[in-house]
Design an enzyme around this catalytic site. Structure first.
Site, mmCIF file in Angstrom:
data_model
loop_
_atom_site.group_PDB
_atom_site.id
_atom_site.type_symbol
_atom_site.label_atom_id
_atom_site.label_comp_id
_atom_site.label_asym_id
_atom_site.label_seq_id
_atom_site.Cartn_x
_atom_site.Cartn_y
_atom_site.Cartn_z
ATOM 1 N N LYS A 11 0.859 -1.191 0.000
ATOM 2 C CA LYS A 11 0.000 0.000 0.000
ATOM 3 C C LYS A 11 0.888 1.231 0.000
ATOM 4 C CE LYS A 11 -4.456 1.025 0.192
ATOM 5 N NZ LYS A 11 -5.596 0.208 -0.283
HETATM 6 P P1 NAD Z 1 -12.771 8.499 -2.486
HETATM 7 O O1 NAD Z 1 -11.736 9.496 -2.178
HETATM 8 O O2 NAD Z 1 -13.244 8.354 -3.885
HETATM 9 O O3 NAD Z 1 -14.079 8.746 -1.594
HETATM 10 C C1 NAD Z 1 -14.062 8.917 -0.215
HETATM 11 C C2 NAD Z 1 -15.339 9.674 0.143
HETATM 12 O O4 NAD Z 1 -15.459 9.738 1.557
HETATM 13 C C3 NAD Z 1 -15.340 11.110 -0.388
HETATM 14 O O5 NAD Z 1 -16.580 11.388 -0.981
HETATM 15 C C4 NAD Z 1 -15.099 11.942 0.872
HETATM 16 O O6 NAD Z 1 -15.666 13.233 0.788
HETATM 17 C C5 NAD Z 1 -15.776 11.085 1.924
HETATM 18 N N1 NAD Z 1 -15.270 11.333 3.273
HETATM 19 C C6 NAD Z 1 -14.015 11.642 3.670
HETATM 20 N N2 NAD Z 1 -13.958 11.830 4.988
HETATM 21 C C7 NAD Z 1 -15.212 11.617 5.444
HETATM 22 C C8 NAD Z 1 -15.807 11.665 6.728
HETATM 23 N N3 NAD Z 1 -15.091 11.950 7.818
HETATM 24 N N4 NAD Z 1 -17.125 11.384 6.841
HETATM 25 C C9 NAD Z 1 -17.858 11.090 5.749
HETATM 26 N N5 NAD Z 1 -17.353 11.050 4.505
HETATM 27 C C10 NAD Z 1 -16.054 11.308 4.362
HETATM 28 O O7 NAD Z 1 -12.209 7.119 -1.907
HETATM 29 P P2 NAD Z 1 -12.614 5.641 -2.329
HETATM 30 O O8 NAD Z 1 -11.684 5.192 -3.377
HETATM 31 O O9 NAD Z 1 -14.076 5.569 -2.526
HETATM 32 O O10 NAD Z 1 -12.198 4.853 -0.988
HETATM 33 C C11 NAD Z 1 -13.051 4.788 0.147
HETATM 34 C C12 NAD Z 1 -12.628 3.615 1.009
HETATM 35 O O11 NAD Z 1 -12.661 2.420 0.226
HETATM 36 C C13 NAD Z 1 -11.204 3.699 1.571
HETATM 37 O O12 NAD Z 1 -11.182 3.080 2.843
HETATM 38 C C14 NAD Z 1 -10.409 2.860 0.600
HETATM 39 O O13 NAD Z 1 -9.240 2.311 1.176
HETATM 40 C C15 NAD Z 1 -11.419 1.769 0.289
HETATM 41 N N6 NAD Z 1 -11.149 1.071 -0.982
HETATM 42 C C16 NAD Z 1 -11.137 1.724 -2.172
HETATM 43 C C17 NAD Z 1 -10.905 1.013 -3.342
HETATM 44 C C18 NAD Z 1 -10.955 1.655 -4.700
HETATM 45 O O14 NAD Z 1 -10.924 0.916 -5.698
HETATM 46 N N7 NAD Z 1 -11.041 2.945 -4.826
HETATM 47 C C19 NAD Z 1 -10.658 -0.363 -3.281
HETATM 48 C C20 NAD Z 1 -10.683 -1.013 -2.053
HETATM 49 C C21 NAD Z 1 -10.940 -0.275 -0.900
#
Ligand code: NAD
Length: 477
Positions: free
Chosen positions: A108
């Protein structure tokens, strides 16, 4: 809400959950420690000249386990990024890849930056420099370490990284496989952007195929009409909420974002909220649902399914006892602390764990990596052949019905659907669905077969650790 009680760090939480599982296993002495520890974490500090001065940035790339290479895991852009966090996330990647049988070790990365503070050109300069620092140490490399998007990054950043690697390795014919999650026109694959959210949907569909599991959560019926609260309407949360409401009949009653939460028992239009956020920078002012300034409170609202899809530690000792959802699916990594996990398990809440629930991203990343190495789009060889053989059957059915006057005709729409051969998107969805079903079944088998396994998370760890241990044994360790 911040927990008042001092809780273990994210990495310690992952270790505690790991330890709970290995206590039920019979691993050779020392192997447990070998699997648990993070192999290496690299910290880079680099300067970029922006706005007339040099700004110094701090980034990390952590490699948890190299029992299989390349190692794989996203790159996150957030101010909260730190060594403990990337190490926890890298460990989860090891177990996630093992659970869904993606042939990678876990890694990561993270960059301590608020991407909203910089314009696109500045972000490109910062990303290219970060990629340069990692690539020159083989921490980006198609056969050693392959990043992907995570919080704060997306296909735009992945395209910059791929291009930076290509510039540094001009004769590497496989350079596109150095990173996944790229735009389709830059070597990406159809369906990758939506993959993690799509995987959350497939995971819930599979859960609702098992009456025993639905009962365990105190629920009944299907996904249709289930009330869902989602936290974080970013890549993962948006796609999960959109697909569940548009295709499975779920009702999105709550959406929690950085600047508060929206709530409406009758259901919220996910696309309308997403458009509002893009235009206004948050959910505040959205006209068609009640707004709560303290968003985290909505985690505690009555609902059937809670989907934390933003960040880690949001369900903690400070609020766990008040969480009412009987089923939580961890779309984010580590949204439930180890202490909160104990409280929720005690209450009988069913938790579909992160290492499985959000594995759709790495699964489709695996397909993209294979596509890049094979230099051919999925479906290109077989699609027309498949359509031609289906055409033969349709022609024959039509000839039979008209020649012999059998009195039947093909159902409207059948011909069109049956004749369409599978293209890349259909194949990606099929591969993802198959992966999510198989991994769920491997977890639930352990959950129900063993009296000492009381929850899906422990079951997931058992399946994953057994696979990693198997790889080490095969290596003679
Ligand atoms: P992203 O940046 O696209 O979205 C995150 C969202 O959460 C944003 O809309 C942001 O405004 C919101 N956010 C941030 N802080 C917040 C808070 N305190 N309260 C409420 N909302 C809040 O990120 P993502 O890619 O969707 O990732 C989200 C989660 O999923 C992370 O934990 C990431 O590790 C996990 N994840 C993502 C992927 C991927 O393919 N993108 C894959 C596996 C896991």
């Amino acid at each position: 809400m911040t927990a008042l009680i001092k809780e273990p760090s994210f990495r310690e939480c992952v270790d505690l959950m790991f330890n709970r599982a290995v206590a039920l296993m019979d691993l050779p002495p020392g192997l447990e420690e070998k699997i648990r520890v993070c192999n290496a974490t690299y910290t880079v500090r680099f300067g970029v000249r922006l706005r007339g001065q040099i700004h110094t940035f701090t980034g990390y790339r952590s490699v948890h386990s190299e029992h299989m290479e390349p190692v794989k895991g996203g790159i996150r852009y957030a101010m909260a990024v730190n060594q403990d966090e990337v190490e926890a996330l890298a460990a989860l990647m090891t177990y996630k890849c093992a659970l869904v049988e993606a042939p990678f070790g876990g890694s990561k990365g993270g960059l301590r930056i608020d991407p909203r503070e910089w314009d696109e050109h500045e972000l490109e300069q910062i990303t290219r420099r970060f990629a340069y620092e990692l690539a020159k140490r083989d921490l980006i490399n198609p056969s050693q370490n392959v990043p992907a998007p995570d919080m704060g990054t997306g296909e735009r950043e992945m395209a910059w990284i791929a291009d930076q690697y290509r510039r540094m390795n001009t004769t590497d014919i496989n350079s596109r496989a150095c990173v996944t999650g790229k735009p389709v026109n830059a070597g990406g694959i159809q369906g990758r952007t939506e993959a993690t959210g799509r995987g959350v949907q497939y995971a819930l569909q599979e859960f609702f195929r098992h009456p025993e599991d639905i009962n365990a959560a105190g629920l009944s019926g299907t996904l249709d009409g289930k009330r869902v609260i989602v936290q974080g309407l970013g890549n993962v949360g948006y796609h999960a909420a959109k697909f569940l409401s548009e295709e499975d009949g779920a009702i999105i009653t709550g959406i929690i974002e950085r600047d508060g939460a929206l709530f409406d028992e009758k259901g919220i239009n996910v696309d309308a909220v997403r458009d509002w956020i893009v235009k206004h920078g948050g959910v505040t002012g959205y006209p068609d649902a009640a707004h709560h300034a303290e968003g985290a409170i909505v985690l505690e609202q009555d609902c059937d399914i809670l989907i934390p899809a933003a960040l880690e530690g949001v369900i903690n000792m400070g609020n766990a006892a008040r969480i009412k959802a009987p089923l939580i699916i961890e779309a984010a990594n580590g949204p439930i602390t180890a202490g909160a996990d104990d409280v929720l398990r005690e209450k009988g809440t069913v938790i579909i764990p992160d290492m499985y629930a959000n594995a759709g991203g790495v699964t489709v990343s695996y397909f993209e990596w294979v596509k890049n190495l094979s230099h051919i789009r999925f479906g290109r060889m077989g699609r027309r052949q498949e359509e031609a053989s289906h055409q033969l059957i349709v022609d024959e059915l039509e000839r039979l019905s008209s020649d012999r006057d059998l009195g039947w005709t093909l159902t409207p729409g059948f011909k069109q659907k049956y004749l369409k051969g599978a293209g890349e998107l259909e194949l990606v969805r099929s591969g993802l669905d198959d992966t999510m079903r198989a991994a769920y079944q491997s977890m639930r088998e352990v959950w129900h077969a063993r009296d000492d396994v009381k929850d899906l998370r422990t079951a997931a760890y058992l399946v994953a650790i057994e696979k990693v241990a198997g790889s080490y044994r095969a290596l003679g360790l």
